[in-house]
Design a protein around this motif. Structure first.
Motif, PDB file in Angstrom:
ATOM      1  N   GLN A 154       0.821  -1.210   0.000  1.00 20.16           N
ATOM      2  CA  GLN A 154       0.000   0.000   0.000  1.00 20.16           C
ATOM      3  C   GLN A 154       0.855   1.261   0.000  1.00 20.16           C
ATOM      4  O   GLN A 154       0.549   2.228  -0.702  1.00 20.16           O
ATOM      5  CB  GLN A 154      -0.950  -0.004   1.210  1.00 20.16           C
ATOM      6  CG  GLN A 154      -2.006   1.068   1.150  1.00 20.16           C
ATOM      7  CD  GLN A 154      -2.929   0.941  -0.050  1.00 20.16           C
ATOM      8  OE1 GLN A 154      -3.386  -0.154  -0.386  1.00 20.16           O
ATOM      9  NE2 GLN A 154      -3.200   2.035  -0.715  1.00 20.16           N
TER      10      GLN A 154
ATOM     11  N   GLN B 124      -8.861   0.893  -7.211  1.00 20.95           N
ATOM     12  CA  GLN B 124      -8.742  -0.560  -7.067  1.00 20.95           C
ATOM     13  C   GLN B 124      -9.720  -1.340  -7.948  1.00 20.95           C
ATOM     14  O   GLN B 124      -9.381  -2.379  -8.496  1.00 20.95           O
ATOM     15  CB  GLN B 124      -8.933  -0.955  -5.610  1.00 20.95           C
ATOM     16  CG  GLN B 124      -8.689  -2.426  -5.358  1.00 20.95           C
ATOM     17  CD  GLN B 124      -8.727  -2.759  -3.885  1.00 20.95           C
ATOM     18  OE1 GLN B 124      -9.109  -1.952  -3.065  1.00 20.95           O
ATOM     19  NE2 GLN B 124      -8.327  -3.962  -3.551  1.00 20.95           N
TER      20      GLN B 124
ATOM     21  N   GLU C  69       0.712  -8.009  -6.998  1.00 23.93           N
ATOM     22  CA  GLU C  69      -0.550  -8.749  -6.890  1.00 23.93           C
ATOM     23  C   GLU C  69      -1.755  -7.809  -6.942  1.00 23.93           C
ATOM     24  O   GLU C  69      -2.772  -8.111  -7.571  1.00 23.93           O
ATOM     25  CB  GLU C  69      -0.566  -9.585  -5.616  1.00 23.93           C
ATOM     26  CG  GLU C  69       0.395 -10.759  -5.690  1.00 23.93           C
ATOM     27  CD  GLU C  69       0.537 -11.543  -4.401  1.00 23.93           C
ATOM     28  OE1 GLU C  69       0.030 -11.094  -3.343  1.00 23.93           O
ATOM     29  OE2 GLU C  69       1.169 -12.618  -4.446  1.00 23.93           O
ATOM     30  N   TYR C  70      -1.627  -6.662  -6.316  1.00 27.03           N
ATOM     31  CA  TYR C  70      -2.694  -5.647  -6.362  1.00 27.03           C
ATOM     32  C   TYR C  70      -2.909  -5.179  -7.801  1.00 27.03           C
ATOM     33  O   TYR C  70      -4.038  -5.134  -8.297  1.00 27.03           O
ATOM     34  CB  TYR C  70      -2.334  -4.472  -5.453  1.00 27.03           C
ATOM     35  CG  TYR C  70      -3.226  -3.268  -5.638  1.00 27.03           C
ATOM     36  CD1 TYR C  70      -4.421  -3.154  -4.938  1.00 27.03           C
ATOM     37  CD2 TYR C  70      -2.872  -2.248  -6.522  1.00 27.03           C
ATOM     38  CE1 TYR C  70      -5.241  -2.048  -5.112  1.00 27.03           C
ATOM     39  CE2 TYR C  70      -3.691  -1.142  -6.703  1.00 27.03           C
ATOM     40  CZ  TYR C  70      -4.876  -1.048  -5.997  1.00 27.03           C
ATOM     41  OH  TYR C  70      -5.700   0.045  -6.178  1.00 27.03           O
TER      42      TYR C  70
END
Length: 173
Positions: A94, A155, A124-125
């Motif tokens: 993050q 996101q 991965e995000y």
């Protein structure tokens, strides 16, 4: 279109009794960093040679800095593209995302030289799936169909705008 390369630092040495941030690369790490940098000079992505990044964001640790310098030296990139960012050191996925979201819109080609597990979590995000471990010296080339790095924070839509173009690691050489 933006182009992002996630690069994990090369293998570090535990030989010296120094704080983690000051650990240098070991012999294998030095060789891998140079080999990976040389490979990039010959690499073709999307049918064209890979150009010098406009910006390389790099942790201030000795091992990430040494890795970034191997790429800069082997590819004859100007040192001016390198920016040391202390917040990258041991950052979460993050935090890395927040750092990338602050990059100027005019930067289209960006490298991030960092550490795990944050680098894996960021990848991965962005790609919307679980990935195997990003090993030391590995590079992930990601294309992003975005106009502004701030869009990385969206996101729900970023996964559809991200594509893993290439994954290269020392064992593939």
């Amino acid at each position: 279109m933006k182009h992002l390369v996630l690069c994990r630092h090369a293998k570090s040495s535990w030989k010296y009794p120094v704080e983690d941030c000051y650990r240098p690369l070991n012999k294998r790490g030095l060789l891998n960093a140079v080999d990976m940098a040389r490979c990039l000079a010959n690499e073709e992505l999307n049918g064209k040679s890979f150009d010098c990044p406009q910006l390389i964001l790099c942790s201030h640790s000795v091992r990430t800095y040494a890795t970034a310098l191997a790429y800069i030296e082997e590819n004859r990139w100007p040192i001016s593209v390198l920016s040391l960012e202390p917040l990258i050191y041991e950052a979460s996925g993050q935090t890395l995302l927040s750092i990338l979201a602050k990059v100027k819109k005019s930067v289209n080609s960006l490298w991030l030289v960092a550490h795990n597990p944050g680098l894996n979590l960021l990848a991965e995000y962005l790609l919307g799936k679980e990935l195997e471990n990003i090993v030391t010296s590995a590079q992930l080339h990601i294309s992003l169909d975005i106009e502004n790095w701030k869009e990385l924070l969206e996101q729900k839509t970023i996964v559809s705008k991200s594509k893993l173009v290439h994954w290269l690691q020392p064992s593939m050489l």
